[in-house]
Structure formats: structure tokens, C-alpha cells
Design an enzyme around this catalytic site. Structure first.
Site, PDB file in Angstrom:
ATOM      1  N   LEU A   9       0.635  10.103  -0.278  1.00 36.52           N
ATOM      2  CA  LEU A   9      -0.243  10.429   0.834  1.00 36.52           C
ATOM      3  C   LEU A   9      -0.024   9.377   1.925  1.00 36.52           C
ATOM      4  CD1 LEU A   9      -3.488  11.217  -1.178  1.00 36.52           C
ATOM      5  CD2 LEU A   9      -1.934  12.874  -0.141  1.00 36.52           C
ATOM      6  N   SER A  10      -0.489   9.659   3.129  1.00 29.74           N
ATOM      7  CA  SER A  10      -0.256   8.682   4.190  1.00 29.74           C
ATOM      8  C   SER A  10      -0.928   7.349   3.873  1.00 29.74           C
ATOM      9  CB  SER A  10      -0.750   9.227   5.535  1.00 29.74           C
ATOM     10  OG  SER A  10      -2.108   9.579   5.479  1.00 29.74           O
ATOM     11  N   GLU A  11      -2.098   7.369   3.236  1.00 26.20           N
ATOM     12  CA  GLU A  11      -2.734   6.139   2.760  1.00 26.20           C
ATOM     13  C   GLU A  11      -3.439   6.361   1.435  1.00 26.20           C
ATOM     14  OE1 GLU A  11      -1.994   4.684   6.811  1.00 26.20           O
ATOM     15  OE2 GLU A  11      -2.961   6.541   6.149  1.00 26.20           O
ATOM     16  N   THR A  12      -3.361   5.343   0.588  1.00 25.70           N
ATOM     17  CA  THR A  12      -4.215   5.238  -0.594  1.00 25.70           C
ATOM     18  C   THR A  12      -5.051   3.981  -0.417  1.00 25.70           C
ATOM     19  OG1 THR A  12      -2.646   6.366  -2.053  1.00 25.70           O
ATOM     20  CG2 THR A  12      -4.317   4.979  -3.089  1.00 25.70           C
ATOM     21  N   HIS A  31      -9.051   7.091   8.491  1.00 23.66           N
ATOM     22  CA  HIS A  31      -9.408   8.209   7.614  1.00 23.66           C
ATOM     23  C   HIS A  31      -9.629   7.764   6.176  1.00 23.66           C
ATOM     24  CE1 HIS A  31      -5.193   8.313   6.249  1.00 23.66           C
ATOM     25  NE2 HIS A  31      -5.575   9.154   5.318  1.00 23.66           N
TER      26      HIS A  31
END
Length: 261
Positions: A42-45, A71
Site C-alpha cells: 500500500l502507499s503507506e503502512t 491518510h
């Protein structure tokens, strides 16, 4: 360990920006957190640990740790209020980007973030070549901001991500234009961190809101990120700080099995 996926800045699942959230009892090694972020893709964890009266929060992209993320902060606040501190209305975070908060207000989650000022920057042929269009204006802070001539141009943009990777300046590339239904629209590209397009980028609006405040002379705005998934942000300009609100939708609750934990 528990692992959640939340669609942030979304009215329902499959909209907004999916963020992974890991609520930990103790920190994992940086290497393990990075591997989890790569595995999640994902774009961020986000990884968070309780510290004193608040939480320490860190964000990892598939390409490395980052110093500010909207987000995944909203997603982490949502998870903590739904599953960990069910009576809480505000969660305080200590992060690489400073002290942040998430406050529940009805069905919105409001974040208090820093306002990031940008300066005019020189447009180059390499930028035009990578974007495939000629921007009206260019600005730079940590990232590069390109003002485009219309909402349709932002929608239809098909940049060359390999060429964006070669930019010597800017961690990310943001494109924006005045909106029709919304105050402004935008898209966000992070190929240097192995995320070609971030569906809805909260940290981008730390730079875009001060910019559009000067353009539109408005302190309260509604913005739309016009990626394929799309997402809506409710914004208030407060000088050195901004208020950024959105909804969240829980997509999954799972367990991660790793020996270190």
C-alpha cells in the site's frame, strides 16, 4: 499481531486511499516494519505504539519511511478510536512531522497538521517532458507543485514516472487546478518511493491549501483528489496550521504472523 486496512477520505470501501495500520505493544525493528510495508504494498503502512498520554506514529512506504502522511494518520486515529480507546474523541500523535492530532467530529475525522509554504520555482524542459503538458506555474517545498490550466488537464494527465524519478528536486510531484464542483482538484505522484500515484494524499494538502488560500482568498475549502479511486477533503487554513477532515471506511481486520513479534 493485528493488522487493519482502512480506506481514508472515503465515504465507503473501494474509495479514498487504503492505509495499513499496525497497533503494536512494542516497536519492531525498522527492517521488519519496512518489510511489512513492502509486503502490504500500500502507499503507506502506519505503525503506532502507546507512549504516555498519546501514541508514537511512524509511516512506511514500500520505498522507505516518510516524515508526514495524512491518510494513514486519519486511518490510525480511526482504528484507535474504534477498537482501542473507544471513549476517546481525540488521539495525540508524536511523529517525525511533529505533534499531530485526530479528532472525531460526527462522521468526520479532523486532523491538525502543519502548513507548508512553497516558493516559485523554475520550469524546465525535463519537467514538461515528464508531465506531457506545460504547467502554468511551478512551486517547490519538500515536493514540486505544478499548477495546470484546467481540471480536465489534471484528470487526463499521463505522466512518465521513470522521468519523474530522475528529477533532482522534490520528493513527490503534485498537480493541481481550480475545480468546478470543488474549490480545487489535484493528483499526487511518488515514483521515487515506489508509489506511482497516491490515490488520496493528505500531506499534499499541507502545501496545496496555503497555495490556494492565496489564490482564492478563502480559509475554508473542499478539495477533491481526482485519482481513479478519488477522495474528498474538508480543509480549513489556520496560518501555521491547517485542519484537514475526511471520512473513513474499514476494509479488513487481519493478523500478521512474524517471528520477531
Amino acid at each position: 499481531m493485528k493488522y487493519y486496512v482502512v480506506d481514508a477520505f472515503a465515504d465507503k470501501v473501494f474509495e479514498g486511499n487504503p492505509a495499513g495500520v499496525c497497533v503494536l505493544d512494542k516497536w519492531l525493528s525498522d527492517d521488519t516494519m519496512q518489510k511489512i510495508a513492502v509486503e502490504n504494498n500500500l502507499s503507506e503502512t502506519a505503525f503506532t505504539v502507546k507512549e504516555n498520554d498519546g501514541y508514537r506514529l511512524r509511516w512506511f512506504t514500500p520505498g522507505g519511511e516518510i516524515d508526514l502522511c495524512g491518510h494513514a494518520t486519519l486511518a490510525t486515529g480511526y482504528i484507535l478510536m474504534c477498537f482501542v480507546e473507544k471513549d476517546a474523541q481525540t488521539i495525540h500523535f508524536d511523529t517525525l512531522g511533529g505533534k499531530l492530532t485526530v479528532t472525531k467530529k460526527g462522521d468526520l475525522y479532523e486532523m491538525d497538521f502543519p502548513s507548508i509554504e512553497t516558493e516559485p520555482y523554475e520550469l524546465t524542459d525535463a519537467m514538461i517532458d515528464a508531465l506531457g503538458v506545460t504547467p502554468v506555474e511551478v512551486y517547490k517545498g519538500r515536493d514540486l507543485i505544478f499548477l495546470l490550466d484546467s481540471e480536465e488537464t489534471v484528470h487526463n494527465l499521463t505522466p512518465d514516472f521513470e522521468k519523474i524519478k530522475q528529477f533532482p528536486e522534490g520528493l513527490a510531484v503534485f498537480v493541481t487546478a481550480k475545480g468546478k464542483e470543488y474549490d480545487f482538484v489535484s493528483r499526487s505522484f511518488w515514483p521515487k518511493l515506489n508509489v506511482n500515484e497516491d490515490p488520496v494524499c493528505g500531506s499534499m494538502h499541507c502545501s496545496l491549501l496555503p497555495y490556494w488560500y492565496k489564490k482564492l482568498n478563502k480559509t475554508e475549502m473542499v478539495a477533491r483528489q481526482v485519482s481513479k479511486r478519488g477522495g474528498t477533503l474538508y480543509l480549513t487554513y489556520c496560518g501555521e496550521r491547517i485542519k484537514m477532515s475526511g471520512k473513513a471506511a474499514l476494509y479488513s481486520i487481519a493478523e500478521i504472523f512474524i517471528e520477531e513479534y
